[in-house]
Enzyme design. Structure first.
Site, short mmCIF file in Angstrom:
data_model
loop_
_atom_site.label_atom_id
_atom_site.label_comp_id
_atom_site.label_asym_id
_atom_site.label_seq_id
_atom_site.Cartn_x
_atom_site.Cartn_y
_atom_site.Cartn_z
CG HIS A 1 -1.77 1.23 1.33
ND1 HIS A 1 -2.79 1.48 0.44
CD2 HIS A 1 -1.76 2.27 2.20
CE1 HIS A 1 -3.38 2.62 0.77
NE2 HIS A 1 -2.77 3.12 1.83
CE LYS B 1 -0.55 6.23 2.04
NZ LYS B 1 -1.40 6.57 3.20
CG ASP C 1 -5.26 2.10 -2.70
OD1 ASP C 1 -5.04 2.41 -1.52
OD2 ASP C 1 -6.14 1.29 -3.03
NE ARG D 1 17.00 18.16 14.26
CZ ARG D 1 16.82 19.36 14.76
NH1 ARG D 1 16.30 19.50 15.97
NH2 ARG D 1 17.15 20.43 14.06
#
Length: 323
Positions: free
Chosen positions: A146, A167, A185, A250
């Site tokens: 996906h 997305k 998708d 980070r």
């Protein structure tokens, strides 16, 4: 290798147009398949198809001009014995290539034993190469994932993340910046080699992108032919994460990877927050990945410079004390 459902009929239907196959005998053997144990032990498609070889009778046997001329030169008894051994072990089918005519007794044996016999004007070497590539593709490991799969700066990039993180909107922004859509998708991935994973779009979703509030968009119609791609190699995974995700690092000291079909794929995580230009961040991540693949690691270079500076500082302080 897994070849469930692969029969002589399916192979013929999928390849007849490409290598000009004609079915001349053994029509009753349309459902003939590879021996299950033989297919399971095969390590590659090279084991499944090749020139006439009685040592490996279970594979697809291709007879070119040299094999047919050799067959015709044999006396009756050796010829009957060799062909009897070959037919007895039920190969999926035989192919007479190089535009040669199959010997009448071979055609008769195939008819009586329901062994499919194909002919083609294409060279035997080309037939073997084509069938090996075909068998490699249909037996390769595959998975559906996906996300949004894009061509960004020539690199296949899969954008993943929880539902509602944007997305598809990010994909639309990247397409508007000149990049290409492969699939939205659902993306079909297949591992075609030791370090090669190819991604495609399911036929039902071809060229389509779903954006909340806009519905389905036909990217090819809206942006033109150059805005879509048929397939791409998967090289990078971009994982979108929420800002409060406690696992976010980070400055990751080590490269991050995602296992896809047993192959480690470079992965970067990008936090989603108001005001962040995600399209620019994804493009920068792709450019940085390209540099890493070329052996240039900016973070490592910085750490080396920092370490060298700290060592130089320690040395200078030691010399100062001596003075």
């Amino acid at each position: 290798m897994e070849l469930t459902g692969v029969t002589s009929q399916s192979i013929f239907d999928d390849n007849a147009a490409d290598i000009k196959l004609s079915w001349v005998a053994g029509l009753e053997g349309a459902d003939r398949a590879f021996d299950v144990e033989f297919a399971r032990e095969a390590t590659s498609a090279a084991d499944l198809v090749g020139h006439l070889n009685l040592i490996h009778p279970n594979r697809i046997q291709v007879l070119g001009k040299p094999e047919i001329l050799y067959y015709q030169r044999l006396d009756d008894e050796p010829r009957k014995r060799q062909m009897g051994e070959l037919i007895l072990l039920e190969p999926p089918f035989l192919v007479v290539a190089d535009g040669m005519e199959p010997p009448p007794d071979l055609e008769l044996r195939c008819t009586r034993s329901s062994t499919p016999l194909f002919t083609t004007p294409v060279s035997s070497a080309a037939v073997i190469d084509h069938l090996r590539l075909y068998l490699s593709r249909i037996s390769a490991p595959r998975v559906t994932m996906h996300g949004v799969f894009l061509d960004i700066l020539g690199m296949g990039v899969l954008i993943m993340g929880e539902s509602g993180l944007g997305k598809s909107e990010l994909g639309l922004e990247l397409i508007s910046r000149g990049h290409g859509l492969v699939a939205d998708d659902a993306v079909d991935f297949v591992r075609l080699g030791p370090d090669f994973i190819e991604g495609r779009c399911p036929p039902l979703l071809q060229n389509l992108l779903e954006v909340r509030g806009l519905g389905l968009l036909d990217i090819k119609t809206i942006f033109g032919e150059t805005a879509v791609r048929r397939k791409m190699k998967l090289k990078l995974v971009v994982q979108l994460v929420r800002r409060n995700d406690g696992e976010f690092e980070r400055l990751p000291l080590d490269s991050q990877y995602l296992d896809v079909l047993g192959l480690p794929i470079h992965m970067v995580k990008i936090q989603v927050a108001a005001g962040r230009n995600l399209a620019v961040l994804v493009e920068a991540a792709v450019r940085n990945t390209i540099l890493r693949l070329r052996g240039i690691d900016t973070l490592r270079d910085f750490m080396d410079r920092q370490r060298a500076a700290m060592q130089a500082d320690v040395v200078s302080r030691g010399q100062g004390r001596l003075l």
